[in-house]
Structures are given as C-alpha cells and as structure tokens.
Design an enzyme around this catalytic site. Structure first.
Site, PDB file in Angstrom:
ATOM      1  N   ARG A 224       1.875  -8.313 121.151  1.00  0.00           N
ATOM      2  CA  ARG A 224       1.645  -8.355 122.590  1.00  0.00           C
ATOM      3  C   ARG A 224       1.624  -9.808 123.040  1.00  0.00           C
ATOM      4  O   ARG A 224       1.241 -10.701 122.271  1.00  0.00           O
ATOM      5  CB  ARG A 224       0.299  -7.715 122.952  1.00  0.00           C
ATOM      6  N   HIS A 272      11.101  -7.576 125.694  1.00  0.00           N
ATOM      7  CA  HIS A 272      10.273  -6.467 125.187  1.00  0.00           C
ATOM      8  C   HIS A 272      11.144  -5.281 124.732  1.00  0.00           C
ATOM      9  O   HIS A 272      10.967  -4.156 125.187  1.00  0.00           O
ATOM     10  CB  HIS A 272       9.274  -6.001 126.268  1.00  0.00           C
TER      11      HIS A 272
HETATM   12  P1  NAP Z   1      -1.282   0.390 113.624  1.00  0.00           P
HETATM   13  O1  NAP Z   1      -0.624   1.396 112.758  1.00  0.00           O
HETATM   14  O2  NAP Z   1      -2.557   0.760 114.319  1.00  0.00           O
HETATM   15  O3  NAP Z   1      -1.541  -0.908 112.724  1.00  0.00           O
HETATM   16  C1  NAP Z   1      -2.318  -1.984 113.149  1.00  0.00           C
HETATM   17  C2  NAP Z   1      -2.514  -2.950 111.979  1.00  0.00           C
HETATM   18  O4  NAP Z   1      -3.195  -4.111 112.468  1.00  0.00           O
HETATM   19  C3  NAP Z   1      -3.396  -2.362 110.869  1.00  0.00           C
HETATM   20  O5  NAP Z   1      -2.899  -2.730 109.613  1.00  0.00           O
HETATM   21  C4  NAP Z   1      -4.746  -3.010 111.116  1.00  0.00           C
HETATM   22  O6  NAP Z   1      -5.540  -3.181 109.959  1.00  0.00           O
HETATM   23  C5  NAP Z   1      -4.336  -4.364 111.641  1.00  0.00           C
HETATM   24  N1  NAP Z   1      -5.416  -4.969 112.421  1.00  0.00           N
HETATM   25  C6  NAP Z   1      -5.948  -4.553 113.592  1.00  0.00           C
HETATM   26  N2  NAP Z   1      -6.936  -5.354 113.985  1.00  0.00           N
HETATM   27  C7  NAP Z   1      -7.057  -6.311 113.035  1.00  0.00           C
HETATM   28  C8  NAP Z   1      -7.902  -7.430 112.855  1.00  0.00           C
HETATM   29  N3  NAP Z   1      -8.858  -7.742 113.738  1.00  0.00           N
HETATM   30  N4  NAP Z   1      -7.737  -8.181 111.755  1.00  0.00           N
HETATM   31  C9  NAP Z   1      -6.782  -7.882 110.841  1.00  0.00           C
HETATM   32  N5  NAP Z   1      -5.938  -6.830 110.944  1.00  0.00           N
HETATM   33  C10 NAP Z   1      -6.080  -6.060 112.033  1.00  0.00           C
HETATM   34  O7  NAP Z   1      -0.294  -0.092 114.765  1.00  0.00           O
HETATM   35  P2  NAP Z   1       1.324  -0.097 114.769  1.00  0.00           P
HETATM   36  O8  NAP Z   1       1.853   1.250 115.059  1.00  0.00           O
HETATM   37  O9  NAP Z   1       1.772  -0.794 113.536  1.00  0.00           O
HETATM   38  O10 NAP Z   1       1.594  -1.014 116.057  1.00  0.00           O
HETATM   39  C11 NAP Z   1       1.098  -2.325 116.116  1.00  0.00           C
HETATM   40  C12 NAP Z   1       1.304  -2.934 117.484  1.00  0.00           C
HETATM   41  O11 NAP Z   1       2.679  -3.241 117.699  1.00  0.00           O
HETATM   42  C13 NAP Z   1       0.956  -2.034 118.666  1.00  0.00           C
HETATM   43  O12 NAP Z   1      -0.431  -2.016 118.912  1.00  0.00           O
HETATM   44  C14 NAP Z   1       1.720  -2.692 119.798  1.00  0.00           C
HETATM   45  O13 NAP Z   1       0.917  -3.664 120.441  1.00  0.00           O
HETATM   46  C15 NAP Z   1       2.877  -3.388 119.104  1.00  0.00           C
HETATM   47  N6  NAP Z   1       4.165  -2.769 119.476  1.00  0.00           N
HETATM   48  C16 NAP Z   1       5.076  -3.546 120.133  1.00  0.00           C
HETATM   49  C17 NAP Z   1       6.297  -2.998 120.488  1.00  0.00           C
HETATM   50  C18 NAP Z   1       7.366  -3.839 121.159  1.00  0.00           C
HETATM   51  O14 NAP Z   1       8.352  -3.303 121.630  1.00  0.00           O
HETATM   52  N7  NAP Z   1       7.239  -5.133 121.162  1.00  0.00           N
HETATM   53  C19 NAP Z   1       6.594  -1.664 120.189  1.00  0.00           C
HETATM   54  C20 NAP Z   1       5.644  -0.916 119.514  1.00  0.00           C
HETATM   55  C21 NAP Z   1       4.422  -1.480 119.160  1.00  0.00           C
HETATM   56  P3  NAP Z   1      -6.045  -1.929 109.062  1.00  0.00           P
HETATM   57  O15 NAP Z   1      -4.807  -1.380 108.383  1.00  0.00           O
HETATM   58  O16 NAP Z   1      -6.993  -2.536 108.118  1.00  0.00           O
HETATM   59  O17 NAP Z   1      -6.652  -0.957 110.039  1.00  0.00           O
END
Ligand code: NAP
Length: 309
Positions: A224, A272
């Site tokens: 983000r 994006h």
């Molecule tokens: P996810 O499955 O919830 O994974 C989040 C990861 O971040 C997990 O491994 C989590 O750790 C880690 N994390 C969260 N808070 C943390 C912290 N304080 N310290 C260290 N690690 C932390 O999410 P996802 O599906 O991979 O998506 C991730 C993000 O990508 C979304 O939230 C969104 O903002 C972004 N995104 C962007 C686009 C785009 O087009 N640019 C598209 C889709 C998503 P744990 O495994 O230990 O819980």
C-alpha cells in the site's frame, strides 16, 4: 438469503448476473444510496459508504472484493463483531509474482541498459548476472508474499522472507518478528513489500529501513502507498543507498501529475495494477463462502480486525 452488492461499479450487472448464476437461491440487490434497507444477510463490498452499516443491520458477514481490508476497516460504523472476509489469492498472487519478477529482472538483468543501447543501435554484451549479488527480501509471507518468494527462489535467487510469525518455506530463509527485521534487511538487496496496511506497518518503508539494506538497493512496493515515507525514498535515492524503486501503490491515487516521483528515472511507476481483482475467480470464491456460511459451515479468510489483517 439476501445479498447486497456495494462497490460503486457503474455497471453492477457485471457482478450481479454471475452472482445470481452462482447462487440461484439468493436474492441479489445493488446498493442504492437513496433506497430503503433490504435487510441483507451478506454484503459484497469495495470501499462501501458508512451508511451501509447504519441501514443494513441484519448483516451476518461482509465480503471484501480485495485482499487488503485497510479501506474497509476505516469505514465508520463497521460493527465491531461483524465478520469481515477478505479475498484469498483468487488469482492475485500469480500476477504479483509476475510483476515482481519483471521489476527484479529490469534491475538484475540490466534491461534498461539494453533498451538504451537499442535506441542508439549499439550491440554490446555486458557481463552475465551473478545471482549472489541480488539477494531478495520479501516483507510479508501471506498468500502473496509466499508466492513471490517461491517464484524467485525457483529461479535460483537467494530469497529471505519476513513475517510476524514463524514460517517454513523451501529454499527461503525466514525471519519472524520485529527483532529479526535488522538481520533480514542486512541480507537483502531487493526489497519487496507485500505487507497489509496496519497500525504496525504504516510508514515502515522509511529512511531508517532503507539504510539497513545492502547498498544500491532496489525497492518494490506492491503493498500500500501508506507503507512508504515518500520523502525518505527520494533521500535514499539521492544518497545512492537505493538505486531503483518500482512503485505500484501510492499515498494518493491517482498519483498527482505534479508529484516528484514522475520525474525520477530511478522510479518505475505503475497505476496499482500489479494484481487485479479477477471477477470470475473472485465471485467463485465469495459465493462458495457465502453458501458455506449460510449452511453453518466454517469458512477461511475471516479477518482479525484487532490485528488489522
Ligand atoms: P496475508 O495473506 O494476510 O499476508 C500478510 C502477511 O504479512 C503475513 O505473512 C503476515 O504475517 C505479515 N504481516 C502482517 N503484519 C505484520 C507485521 N506487523 N510484521 C511482520 N509481518 C506482518 O495478505 P496477502 O493476501 O498476502 O496480501 C497482502 C497485501 O497485499 C494486502 O493486504 C494488500 O494491501 C496488498 N495487495 C496489493 C495489491 C495491488 O494490486 N497492489 C493487490 C492485492 C493485495 P503472519 O504470516 O505471521 O501472519
């Protein structure tokens, strides 16, 4: 069962027609800002208005049309105990892996140099890549981060991954928690941010963090815009600590025309698009979960709203 679609799409039928096909047992409504309550059981949303939660008081769950739920959690009146369900992969992680690989290759294979040579009709071969010079670090090892890490590791890049909790991933060195961040950054030249936006991760990509990366670092932000302290990135580029950045997300979107990022040759900007929501995969996942929830079966992807992801 009543479903309310709330996504501000000028052509909501692109969504509601397939929802009706996938869930013929459901009554499907489109949000009308001036209409009455429909007493929906489930809402499928993207950046809904606060009025949704004032008017629809019988919701059993809300399904977000994206993986990141920072926007939804910021909506006033979101009832604290209403289950919020995020999108789980649904075709996004493979797109993200492609995007990150492309941005990495631009740097590690010197593609811009070859494009510049072509503009000047120059045939010149540079030394082959040494993978050991391009260790990658992936912030976040969730649905997206894991896929990115695995893809790059399969291409023999050295890959580090950092998450809140312990993970075990083939060919990836994993780090867990804040105390391990310094070690992770010191072993990383190409930093890929796939974290969700939470109170803990906001502004994480700052000058202090860039200083701990290997010199001549590459920063790829697909999380983000609010993860990145923009002036800190420019300072790290000016000082040579960061050589190149690929940014897909911004604090203000669309990125304003007079934003300094546009003018920087070291910054690659995309609007994006690193991972688009794919309608078919998205609706297949959401409607299957709605049916399961309606039948009293457990579903995955319910967000821990206190944790923020
Ligand atoms: P996810 O499955 O919830 O994974 C989040 C990861 O971040 C997990 O491994 C989590 O750790 C880690 N994390 C969260 N808070 C943390 C912290 N304080 N310290 C260290 N690690 C932390 O999410 P996802 O599906 O991979 O998506 C991730 C993000 O990508 C979304 O939230 C969104 O903002 C972004 N995104 C962007 C686009 C785009 O087009 N640019 C598209 C889709 C998503 P744990 O495994 O230990 O819980």
């Amino acid at each position: 069962m009543k479903i309310l679609f709330v996504a501000g799409d000028p052509k909501p039928e692109r969504w509601t027609v397939p929802i009706r096909e996938l869930l013929p047992e459901a009554e499907v409504h489109v949000w009308d800002a001036n209409g009455p309550a429909v007493d929906a059981d489930y809402a499928i949303v993207w950046q809904p208005p606060a009025a949704l939660f004032e008017r629809e008081t019988r919701l059993k769950a809300v399904f977000n049309l994206g993986a990141g739920i920072d926007g939804l959690l910021a909506v006033p009146n979101l009832p604290p105990h209403l289950p919020v369900v995020r999108l789980e992969d649904a075709g996004m992680s493979v797109q993200m892996a492609e995007y990150v690989l492309h941005q990495l290759l631009e740097a590690s294979r010197g593609m811009e140099t070859y494009r510049e040579q072509q503009r000047q009709n120059v045939w010149k071969i540079h030394r082959p890549i040494k993978r050991s010079e391009w260790p990658v670090g992936v912030l976040g090892l969730g649905h997206i981060g894991k896929r990115v890490a695995r893809t790059l590791a399969d291409l023999d890049y050295r890959v580090n991954g950092w998450a809140r909790s312990e993970h075990s991933l083939d060919q990836v060195t994993t780090y867990a928690g804040t105390d391990s961040l310094h070690g992770f950054l010191g072993a990383t030249r190409v930093l890929v941010n796939t974290l969700p936006l939470t109170a803990e991760t906001r502004d994480i990509l700052d000058y202090r963090l860039f200083s701990q990366l290997m010199p001549g670092a590459v920063v790829i932000n697909v999380g983000r815009g609010e993860h990145l302290v923009e002036e800190d990135l420019l300072r790290a580029i000016d000082e040579g600590q960061v050589a190149r950045a690929s940014l897909d997300v911004f604090r203000q979107e669309p990125l304003p025309a007079d934003h300094p990022f546009w003018q920087r040759p070291e910054i690659a900007i995309t609007p994006h698009i690193s991972a688009r929501t794919l309608r078919d995969a998205t609706l297949a996942q959401i409607t299957a979960k709605i049916r399961a929830h309606h039948n009293g079966e457990p579903i995955t992807g319910i967000v821990d709203t206190a944790r923020g992801y």
